[in-house]
Design a protein around this motif. Structure first.
Motif, PDB file in Angstrom:
ATOM      1  N   UNK A  34       2.010  -3.327  -4.085  1.00 29.14           N
ATOM      2  CA  UNK A  34       2.304  -4.838  -5.350  1.00 29.14           C
ATOM      3  C   UNK A  34       1.555  -6.041  -4.341  1.00 29.14           C
ATOM      4  N   UNK A  35       2.558  -5.818  -2.599  1.00 30.83           N
ATOM      5  CA  UNK A  35       2.597  -6.814  -1.632  1.00 30.83           C
ATOM      6  C   UNK A  35       0.607  -7.223  -1.715  1.00 30.83           C
ATOM      7  N   UNK A  36       0.149  -6.287  -1.547  1.00 26.37           N
ATOM      8  CA  UNK A  36      -1.595  -5.863  -1.645  1.00 26.37           C
ATOM      9  C   UNK A  36      -2.377  -7.125  -2.037  1.00 26.37           C
ATOM     10  N   UNK A  37      -1.790  -6.643  -3.624  1.00 27.89           N
ATOM     11  CA  UNK A  37      -2.551  -7.406  -4.573  1.00 27.89           C
ATOM     12  C   UNK A  37      -2.201  -8.867  -4.861  1.00 27.89           C
ATOM     13  N   UNK A  38      -1.076  -9.433  -4.571  1.00 31.35           N
ATOM     14  CA  UNK A  38      -0.654 -10.772  -4.463  1.00 31.35           C
ATOM     15  C   UNK A  38      -1.189 -11.503  -3.080  1.00 31.35           C
ATOM     16  N   UNK A  39      -1.636 -10.417  -2.146  1.00 26.43           N
ATOM     17  CA  UNK A  39      -1.949 -10.892  -1.076  1.00 26.43           C
ATOM     18  C   UNK A  39      -3.788 -11.653  -1.405  1.00 26.43           C
ATOM     19  N   UNK A  40      -4.249 -10.456  -2.515  1.00 23.56           N
ATOM     20  CA  UNK A  40      -5.469 -10.996  -2.669  1.00 23.56           C
ATOM     21  C   UNK A  40      -5.565 -11.812  -3.297  1.00 23.56           C
ATOM     22  N   UNK A  41      -4.857 -12.217  -4.636  1.00 26.60           N
ATOM     23  CA  UNK A  41      -5.581 -12.765  -5.551  1.00 26.60           C
ATOM     24  C   UNK A  41      -5.020 -13.916  -5.116  1.00 26.60           C
ATOM     25  N   UNK A  42      -4.259 -14.498  -4.347  1.00 27.73           N
ATOM     26  CA  UNK A  42      -3.805 -15.296  -3.115  1.00 27.73           C
ATOM     27  C   UNK A  42      -4.772 -15.648  -2.659  1.00 27.73           C
ATOM     28  N   UNK A  43      -6.036 -15.174  -1.105  1.00 20.13           N
ATOM     29  CA  UNK A  43      -6.931 -15.234  -1.263  1.00 20.13           C
ATOM     30  C   UNK A  43      -7.890 -15.980  -1.829  1.00 20.13           C
TER      31      UNK A  43
END
Length: 219
Positions: free
Chosen positions: A41-50
């Motif tokens: 989940x944290x990786x998904x969130x990081x990619x989306x924000x980027x």
């Protein structure tokens, strides 16, 4: 302390304990069950924000058994929250068909918006769409020369990027007007993205404001 007071005190302690228990259940963080091959989940969130809002992305999800979905879903990110992000589904061909016939209603695989919760643990990959990154307009000077050489009612092939639909439009039709002073021109399409139109569709374009990729004469 009398019997009544002791009974009341015990009940009060019991009720307080039960309230703390139930509050603890609500506060307790849900355990994330990642599907095989899915991103944390944290990786998904990081990619989306980027990538950020208003960008078009391809999202590939994974089934419970780890099998990737056959086709990625293409969406434009319209909102990013702490727990999820929202995407507006993009389907160029569907948009064209629905635009041509208002009576047509698409349900499965159609448009609308989807909320993607990070903790669902079903997202395998998120990539910014190639159209958004790679597509570049052909040199405006060259396009002006081509437009100048074309005759009215001449049959042409044209490609341009439609931001509203979120994809490339490849059309065949007739040039019905042009204004070289402001680089405006109109095309009456008979075919759009290999869809033969029952009724011709007129589209007005501008070489400076619209991302025109190519114009060719039909021989």
């Amino acid at each position: 302390m009398g019997k009544g007071e002791r009974f009341f005190s015990k009940n009060l302690i019991f009720e307080q304990g039960r309230q703390r228990y139930f509050l603890g259940l609500f506060k307790r963080k849900k355990k994330v069950e990642l599907r095989p091959g899915a991103l944390p989940p944290e990786k998904v969130k990081e990619i989306v924000k980027k990538i950020g809002k208003n960008k078009k992305v391809n999202i590939r999800r994974v089934e419970y058994d780890g099998t990737p979905e056959e086709k990625p879903i293409t969406v434009r990110i319209i909102d990013i929250k702490d727990d999820y992000f929202t995407g507006n589904v993009i389907n160029v061909e569907r948009s064209i068909k629905q635009e041509l016939d208002e009576k047509v209603v698409y349900i499965k695989g159609g448009g609308g918006t989807i909320d993607f919760y990070y903790e669902d643990g079903d997202i395998m990959s998120i990539e910014e769409d190639v159209d958004e990154v790679v597509i570049e307009q052909r040199n405006i000077g060259e396009l002006v020369e081509i437009l100048d050489a074309l005759d009215i009612n001449e049959e042409i092939l044209i490609s341009y990027y439609d931001e509203a639909k979120g994809g490339v439009i490849n059309g065949r039709g007739r040039l019905i007007s042009k204004n070289l002073e402001n680089n405006d021109f109109e095309v009456e399409f008979s075919v759009i993205n290999e869809i033969e139109l029952d009724r011709p569709k007129v589209v007005k374009l501008n070489l400076e404001k619209d991302k025109v990729l190519d114009i060719e004469v039909v021989f």
